[in-house]
Design a protein around this motif. Structure first.
Motif, PDB file in Angstrom:
ATOM      1  N   ARG A  20       0.839  -1.206   0.000  1.00  0.00           N
ATOM      2  CA  ARG A  20       0.000   0.000   0.000  1.00  0.00           C
ATOM      3  C   ARG A  20       0.874   1.255   0.000  1.00  0.00           C
ATOM      4  NH1 ARG A  20      -5.470   1.972   0.166  1.00  0.00           N
ATOM      5  NH2 ARG A  20      -5.521   3.859   1.442  1.00  0.00           N
ATOM      6  N   THR A  52       1.287   3.956  -3.121  1.00  0.00           N
ATOM      7  CA  THR A  52       0.920   5.345  -2.841  1.00  0.00           C
ATOM      8  C   THR A  52       2.056   6.283  -3.212  1.00  0.00           C
ATOM      9  OG1 THR A  52      -0.553   4.658  -1.040  1.00  0.00           O
ATOM     10  CG2 THR A  52       0.171   6.953  -1.058  1.00  0.00           C
ATOM     11  N   ALA A  95      -3.931   2.231  -5.005  1.00  0.00           N
ATOM     12  CA  ALA A  95      -3.421   1.421  -3.901  1.00  0.00           C
ATOM     13  C   ALA A  95      -4.551   0.846  -3.066  1.00  0.00           C
ATOM     14  CB  ALA A  95      -2.488   2.258  -3.023  1.00  0.00           C
ATOM     15  N   ILE A 123      -4.066  -4.165  -4.680  1.00  0.00           N
ATOM     16  CA  ILE A 123      -3.136  -4.956  -3.863  1.00  0.00           C
ATOM     17  C   ILE A 123      -3.399  -6.451  -4.057  1.00  0.00           C
ATOM     18  CG2 ILE A 123      -2.525  -5.526  -1.473  1.00  0.00           C
ATOM     19  CD1 ILE A 123      -2.948  -2.552  -0.817  1.00  0.00           C
ATOM     20  N   LEU A 182      -5.761  -2.815   6.055  1.00  0.00           N
ATOM     21  CA  LEU A 182      -5.339  -1.444   5.786  1.00  0.00           C
ATOM     22  C   LEU A 182      -5.991  -0.466   6.760  1.00  0.00           C
ATOM     23  CD1 LEU A 182      -5.485  -1.444   1.874  1.00  0.00           C
ATOM     24  CD2 LEU A 182      -3.451  -1.654   3.318  1.00  0.00           C
ATOM     25  N   ARG A 210      -4.270   3.096   7.239  1.00  0.00           N
ATOM     26  CA  ARG A 210      -3.938   3.470   5.862  1.00  0.00           C
ATOM     27  C   ARG A 210      -5.175   3.860   5.042  1.00  0.00           C
ATOM     28  NH1 ARG A 210       0.249   2.525   8.302  1.00  0.00           N
ATOM     29  NH2 ARG A 210       2.245   1.976   7.289  1.00  0.00           N
TER      30      ARG A 210
END
Length: 383
Positions: free
Chosen positions: A67, A71, A77, A82, A103, A108
């Motif tokens: 991720r 990014t 992302a 992924i 995430l 994230r």
């Protein structure tokens, strides 16, 4: 509860009634107390002792690292991207929902307002490659705020970039030259879809009689021109979304200081976008994979009652161009005197006509012999 029994003299039944718990649970607590003391009565975790479905910490770390990497690179992302990249790397990924939870746990994911469900989207997609090319220009800035314009030609079916270049200002002649450059490499489209800018069409321009340069070119080639409704950019939704992806990628890099540096960045992005970046709308295929999966469409024109397919090409140094016919590559001889000339190739069955794109001169005609790879030009005059 335990002390009421041990020190207060209550029976188990009396204490259970007093504290509104079951006698069974109270006996469990008494057993823990007698075995390990008062500390054994602290609340215990209800988590299972084993969790066979829990994602391995190594995989969790790889998901978060991927991720962060995507990014930084300015690429998509999300969980879909992924998941696809882990598959390509040979790792069996967890579900997309699990990736999203990982995430989120790792901070994230930025919460967003609820969006329209995808089931409500209406998609318009050409059935085969080269059926429609979308084009548009977008604004950008060099380091120092020098304004630049970027023009894109995008295949509607596969989302493949057919051409991407930067200019100080995109003019009508640049539209024509970038279109022909893309057509030489990928073949001509059967139709085009653009907005109503004057670089593409003069139909809404006042005091400009006749067709614009681009309009005249594609009309001569038998290509259907489609234009979006004014003030309705959703018609060119794919290319509008593409420009968002492009600018996100460019922002993740140092700003180019010259037009040449920016073009180098655009060339690098074209390779990543066409060949390395799986696309959700394409079933996680890359645009190049989707473009090559089906035979491309082509425009046709009628000459002497026969329908001819059209393609652009450039004669090589040996005076030859190559076409595919009956499942094999055929090399059409034209002559070294015409090397490097840009030509238009008209194909009707086994018959071809080779026309100089700049002078409109007929350079050669062929009748393809399927028993041979090299095809000499016909010795008779034009038919």
């Amino acid at each position: 509860m335990v002390l009421a029994v041990v020190e207060g003299g209550l029976t188990v039944a009396e204490a259970a009634r007093k504290f509104a718990v079951s006698k069974r649970w109270l006996r469990v607590l008494l057993a823990r107390y007698r075995a390990h003391g008062i500390e054994a009565l602290a609340p215990r975790s209800r988590a299972p002792k084993t969790s066979p479905t829990r994602v391995d910490d190594t995989v969790r770390a790889a998901i978060v690292a991927l991720r962060d990497e995507l990014t930084v690179e300015g690429l998509d992302a999300g969980a879909e991207s992924i998941h696809a990249r882990l598959e390509v790397a040979g790792t069996t990924p967890p579900s997309r929902a699990t990736i999203h939870r990982i995430l989120t746990t790792a901070d994230r994911v930025i919460p967003e307002p609820h969006k329209r469900p995808r089931s409500s989207w209406i998609r318009f997609e050409s059935p085969v490659p080269n059926d429609t090319w979308q084009s548009d220009m977008t604004h950008w800035q060099l380091a120092g705020d020098a304004p630049i314009e970027i023009i894109t030609w995008l295949d509607d079916h596969s989302r493949m970039i057919m051409h991407l270049s930067a200019h100080e200002v995109v003019t009508a002649p640049i539209v024509v030259s970038t279109f022909t450059t893309a057509a030489e490499r990928h073949g001509l489209p059967a139709s085009t879809l653009t907005d109503n800018g004057r670089i593409y069409t003069t139909r809404h321009a006042t005091g400009t009689p006749g067709l614009g340069q681009f309009e005249q070119l594609i009309a001569d080639l038998g290509i259907t021109q489609k234009n979006g409704h004014p003030y309705h950019p959703q018609t060119q939704g794919k290319i509008e979304r593409f420009h968002q992806t492009l600018k996100k990628w460019l922002r993740a890099r140092p700003a180019a200081t010259t037009l040449s540096e920016l073009q180098t960045q655009l060339d690098a992005f074209t390779k990543v976008y066409n060949h390395d970046r799986p696309h959700r709308a394409l079933g996680r295929r890359t645009p190049a994979q989707a473009w090559h999966a089906l035979p491309p469409a082509a425009p046709t024109i009628t000459i002497a009652g026969r329908h001819h397919r059209i393609r652009f090409d450039t004669i090589d140094a040996s005076g030859v161009i190559t076409v595919r016919f009956a499942g094999h590559l055929r090399h059409l001889g034209i002559g070294r005197a015409h090397k490097h000339r840009p030509v238009m190739v008209l194909i009707a069955g086994p018959n071809t006509i080779i026309i100089d794109r700049e002078t409109s001169e007929i350079l050669a005609e062929h009748t393809i012999n399927t028993d041979k790879d090299y095809q000499p030009k016909n010795t008779k005059g034009p038919s």
